[in-house]
Scaffold this active site. Sequence first.
Site, PDB file in Angstrom:
ATOM      1  N   LYS A 221       0.765  -1.273  -0.130  1.00  0.00           N
ATOM      2  CA  LYS A 221       0.037   0.094   0.078  1.00  0.00           C
ATOM      3  C   LYS A 221       0.787   1.128  -0.001  1.00  0.00           C
ATOM      4  O   LYS A 221       2.079   1.260   0.299  1.00  0.00           O
ATOM      5  CB  LYS A 221      -0.948   0.087   1.074  1.00  0.00           C
ATOM      6  CG  LYS A 221      -2.147  -0.962   0.873  1.00  0.00           C
ATOM      7  CD  LYS A 221      -3.208  -0.663   1.970  1.00  0.00           C
ATOM      8  CE  LYS A 221      -4.628  -1.403   1.430  1.00  0.00           C
ATOM      9  NZ  LYS A 221      -5.553  -1.127   2.302  1.00  0.00           N
ATOM     10  N   ARG A 255      -4.688  -9.663   4.510  1.00  0.00           N
ATOM     11  CA  ARG A 255      -5.124  -9.637   3.044  1.00  0.00           C
ATOM     12  C   ARG A 255      -3.792  -9.261   2.051  1.00  0.00           C
ATOM     13  O   ARG A 255      -3.264  -8.234   2.364  1.00  0.00           O
ATOM     14  CB  ARG A 255      -6.341  -8.630   2.977  1.00  0.00           C
ATOM     15  CG  ARG A 255      -6.698  -8.705   1.461  1.00  0.00           C
ATOM     16  CD  ARG A 255      -7.927  -7.339   1.143  1.00  0.00           C
ATOM     17  NE  ARG A 255      -8.306  -7.489  -0.077  1.00  0.00           N
ATOM     18  CZ  ARG A 255      -7.857  -6.624  -0.936  1.00  0.00           C
ATOM     19  NH1 ARG A 255      -6.720  -5.660  -0.671  1.00  0.00           N
ATOM     20  NH2 ARG A 255      -8.414  -6.588  -2.085  1.00  0.00           N
TER      21      ARG A 255
END
Length: 286
Positions: A221, A255
């Site tokens: 991210k 995840r």
Amino acid sequence: MLRLGGREFDAHEPVIMAIVNRTPDSFYDQGSTFRDEPALARVEQAVAEGAAIIDVGGVKAGPGDEVTAEEEARRTVGFVAEVRRRFPDVVISVDTWRADVGEAVCEAGADVLNDAWGGVDPRLAEVAARYGAGLVCTHAGGAEPRTRPHRVTYDDVMADILRVTVGLAERAVALGVPRESVMIDPGHDFGKNTRHSLEATRRLGEMVATGWPVLVSLSNKDFVGEALDKPVKERLVGTLATTAVSAWLGAQVYRVHEVAETRQVLDMVASIAGHRPPAVARRGLA
């Protein structure tokens, strides 16, 4: 005990949720699993490497071309049905904020609805309750789906995360979602700048202390990229470091894009914490 689909996971059992994007423009894999066969091959590889959950997404999280509910369903529903047919024991999650899509994928065999946009469609939790599906309750800072944060502020970001996620989780259970199938997610990058996401990570123990299983979506991210000044394809080391910290603080579900590497990190942290014996113990015993 965390119960998802036909699987049960003990409190200290780390669980990997592998990302399979059914989008042509995903930020990380650039559409590599948009077509069915590469996507199914990705599922097979992820399961072999230790993923218990497959998370199917039909819409890129960031800004981009409009994707209608009908198109999102076209990308996900048939694929969910085929994954269920080929991999009957895997837990299938679908990343959607739309109740209509949630209903369609549950009909096709999905076990979990991953609501990454923080309950923007309150009917999604009702769908999860109706089908007995699991639900991920995420903090997105009130952001509209597929928007980026701009000068967002919090008096106390973790206090806001706790207020929103616990509130969503309690509402879901009141609607009939099985309590043991509800997870809360701090929503790294969603409605947050990098400093917010870093603070959410170091204070993750406060979420764990609520008693709800904590899911983290850290993989490659922007907050990792900005912390280290690295482009998307060079964020694995930072992601794994963040994963290790999150595991030590008690997060349970991860995840991820890179399953095998994450599995090693989680196993190592579990062994250090005393929740998992060494795979081999020969040193000093011969």
